[in-house]
Motif scaffolding. Structure first.
Motif, PDB file in Angstrom:
ATOM      1  N   ALA A  77       0.926  -1.049   0.076  1.00 29.34           N
ATOM      2  CA  ALA A  77      -0.074  -0.037   0.171  1.00 29.34           C
ATOM      3  C   ALA A  77       1.061   1.391   0.103  1.00 29.34           C
ATOM      4  CB  ALA A  77      -0.718  -0.263   1.303  1.00 29.34           C
ATOM      5  N   ARG A  78       1.912   1.194   0.944  1.00 27.74           N
ATOM      6  CA  ARG A  78       2.875   2.319   0.928  1.00 27.74           C
ATOM      7  C   ARG A  78       3.362   2.384  -0.591  1.00 27.74           C
ATOM      8  NH1 ARG A  78       6.208   2.896   6.450  1.00 27.74           N
ATOM      9  NH2 ARG A  78       4.473   3.354   7.653  1.00 27.74           N
ATOM     10  N   ARG A  79       3.770   1.211  -1.186  1.00 23.21           N
ATOM     11  CA  ARG A  79       4.512   1.717  -2.434  1.00 23.21           C
ATOM     12  C   ARG A  79       3.768   2.211  -3.431  1.00 23.21           C
ATOM     13  NH1 ARG A  79       5.969  -3.639  -2.545  1.00 23.21           N
ATOM     14  NH2 ARG A  79       7.779  -3.630  -1.116  1.00 23.21           N
ATOM     15  N   GLY A  80       2.459   1.620  -3.301  1.00 22.25           N
ATOM     16  CA  GLY A  80       1.181   2.225  -4.229  1.00 22.25           C
ATOM     17  C   GLY A  80       1.011   3.592  -4.137  1.00 22.25           C
ATOM     18  N   ILE A  81       1.233   4.215  -2.737  1.00 21.37           N
ATOM     19  CA  ILE A  81       0.895   5.430  -2.540  1.00 21.37           C
ATOM     20  C   ILE A  81       2.120   6.304  -3.025  1.00 21.37           C
ATOM     21  CG2 ILE A  81       0.864   7.223  -0.526  1.00 21.37           C
ATOM     22  CD1 ILE A  81      -0.889   5.047   0.837  1.00 21.37           C
ATOM     23  N   ILE A  82       3.310   5.829  -2.749  1.00 25.69           N
ATOM     24  CA  ILE A  82       4.505   6.563  -3.364  1.00 25.69           C
ATOM     25  C   ILE A  82       4.526   6.452  -4.747  1.00 25.69           C
ATOM     26  CG2 ILE A  82       7.020   6.331  -3.244  1.00 25.69           C
ATOM     27  CD1 ILE A  82       6.918   5.494  -0.602  1.00 25.69           C
ATOM     28  N   GLU A  83       4.115   5.418  -5.281  1.00 21.33           N
ATOM     29  CA  GLU A  83       3.968   5.461  -7.098  1.00 21.33           C
ATOM     30  C   GLU A  83       2.948   6.689  -7.165  1.00 21.33           C
ATOM     31  OE1 GLU A  83       3.242   1.671  -8.306  1.00 21.33           O
ATOM     32  OE2 GLU A  83       5.268   0.837  -7.473  1.00 21.33           O
ATOM     33  N   ASP A  84       1.933   6.727  -6.647  1.00 18.01           N
ATOM     34  CA  ASP A  84       0.960   7.980  -6.866  1.00 18.01           C
ATOM     35  C   ASP A  84       1.457   9.071  -6.893  1.00 18.01           C
ATOM     36  OD1 ASP A  84      -1.051   5.829  -7.504  1.00 18.01           O
ATOM     37  OD2 ASP A  84      -1.989   5.855  -5.583  1.00 18.01           O
ATOM     38  N   VAL A  85       2.094   9.291  -5.625  1.00 13.38           N
ATOM     39  CA  VAL A  85       2.781  10.784  -5.579  1.00 13.38           C
ATOM     40  C   VAL A  85       3.731  11.015  -6.621  1.00 13.38           C
ATOM     41  CG1 VAL A  85       4.406  11.776  -3.862  1.00 13.38           C
ATOM     42  CG2 VAL A  85       2.421  10.490  -3.007  1.00 13.38           C
ATOM     43  N   ASP A 181      17.564  10.581  -3.964  1.00 10.26           N
ATOM     44  CA  ASP A 181      18.237  11.359  -2.818  1.00 10.26           C
ATOM     45  C   ASP A 181      17.425  11.481  -1.556  1.00 10.26           C
ATOM     46  OD1 ASP A 181      20.684  11.218  -4.060  1.00 10.26           O
ATOM     47  OD2 ASP A 181      20.434  13.381  -5.039  1.00 10.26           O
ATOM     48  N   ASN A 182      16.008  11.760  -1.767  1.00 11.03           N
ATOM     49  CA  ASN A 182      15.077  12.008  -0.831  1.00 11.03           C
ATOM     50  C   ASN A 182      13.889  11.091  -0.650  1.00 11.03           C
ATOM     51  OD1 ASN A 182      15.733  14.917  -0.355  1.00 11.03           O
ATOM     52  ND2 ASN A 182      15.745  15.044  -2.574  1.00 11.03           N
ATOM     53  N   ARG A 183      14.096   9.853  -0.950  1.00 10.34           N
ATOM     54  CA  ARG A 183      13.253   8.846  -0.828  1.00 10.34           C
ATOM     55  C   ARG A 183      12.835   8.504   0.459  1.00 10.34           C
ATOM     56  NH1 ARG A 183      12.001   4.398  -4.581  1.00 10.34           N
ATOM     57  NH2 ARG A 183      13.754   5.486  -5.725  1.00 10.34           N
ATOM     58  N   ARG A 184      13.781   8.349   1.365  1.00  7.55           N
ATOM     59  CA  ARG A 184      13.472   8.228   2.813  1.00  7.55           C
ATOM     60  C   ARG A 184      12.768   9.351   3.380  1.00  7.55           C
ATOM     61  NH1 ARG A 184      18.508   5.561   5.477  1.00  7.55           N
ATOM     62  NH2 ARG A 184      17.728   3.710   4.977  1.00  7.55           N
ATOM     63  N   GLU A 185      13.118  10.554   3.093  1.00  7.99           N
ATOM     64  CA  GLU A 185      12.275  11.782   3.632  1.00  7.99           C
ATOM     65  C   GLU A 185      10.989  11.716   2.988  1.00  7.99           C
ATOM     66  OE1 GLU A 185      12.915  16.472   3.377  1.00  7.99           O
ATOM     67  OE2 GLU A 185      14.720  15.469   3.600  1.00  7.99           O
ATOM     68  N   ILE A 186      10.728  11.556   1.888  1.00  5.67           N
ATOM     69  CA  ILE A 186       9.574  11.645   1.426  1.00  5.67           C
ATOM     70  C   ILE A 186       8.590  10.538   2.046  1.00  5.67           C
ATOM     71  CG2 ILE A 186       8.299  11.059  -0.879  1.00  5.67           C
ATOM     72  CD1 ILE A 186      10.664  12.065  -2.392  1.00  5.67           C
ATOM     73  N   SER A 187       9.001   9.411   2.267  1.00  2.39           N
ATOM     74  CA  SER A 187       8.494   8.156   2.846  1.00  2.39           C
ATOM     75  C   SER A 187       8.135   8.880   4.289  1.00  2.39           C
ATOM     76  CB  SER A 187       9.241   7.123   2.802  1.00  2.39           C
ATOM     77  OG  SER A 187       8.446   6.171   3.485  1.00  2.39           O
TER      78      SER A 187
END
Length: 193
Positions: A77-85, A181-187
């Protein structure tokens, strides 16, 4: 002593001995039954303990499996949300227009141009919708020609056959670098971690 008395004494003795044997037999039978009942109780208790251990193991396995499945579903679900973002960000980047798009395109082309100093011909590729913008911007660069359009959100891909160098300064590549570079912060921001 008469024979009858002797016979009667022998019978009494035999009866007493028979009673003693019967009594010992009953005692031994009671001991055997009691021991068998204790053994049966021990076996029953061990079977109950084993059944409880098995139930507990199965419960723990099912709970662990359910937790793992829930974690996987949460990650999906998180992966899906991140992909949507990410899709939303790409759409917003692709929608940049006017002076802002021209300024970004010039900046990316300037950054790439440094790699091609001294090259006689340099080919610049960009998004099909940016053809007019790129033609205008390329008037400022000697020896830079507009090449075939490429699939991208915007920006430029610059190459020269002489130097066999290709610089990818598309919005896509810049976004990819920023995203990585910002994946962790985005998550963390998305999921308040």
């Amino acid at each position: 002593m008469s024979l009858d008395t002797v016979v009667e004494d022998i019978r009494d003795e035999a009866r007493a001995r028979a009673e003693e044997i019967r009594s010992e037999g009953e005692e031994r039978a009671e001991e055997i039954v009691s021991e068998a009942e204790r053994d049966a109780e021990d076996i029953r208790e061990e079977a109950e303990r084993e059944a409880e251990r098995t139930i507990q193991q199965e419960r723990e396995q099912k709970l662990s499996s359910a937790k793992l499945e829930a974690k996987q579903e949460r990650l999906d679900a998180r992966r899906g949300i991140i992909e949507d973002v990410r899709d939303d960000v790409e759409a917003e980047v692709a929608a940049i227009d006017g002076d802002e798009r021209a300024e970004l395109t010039r900046t990316l082309l300037d950054a790439a141009a440094g790699e091609f100093e001294g090259a006689d011909t340099v080919t610049v590729h960009g998004r099909d919708d940016d053809e007019e913008l790129l033609s205008t911007v390329l008037e400022e660069y000697d020896g830079f020609d507009l090449g075939e359009p490429i699939e991208c959100l915007g920006g430029v891909a610059v190459e020269s056959e002489e130097s066999r160098v290709r610089v990818d300064n598309t919005f896509d590549s810049v976004l990819e670098d920023v995203w990585d570079d910002n994946r962790r912060e985005i998550s963390a921001r998305l999921f308040e971690e």
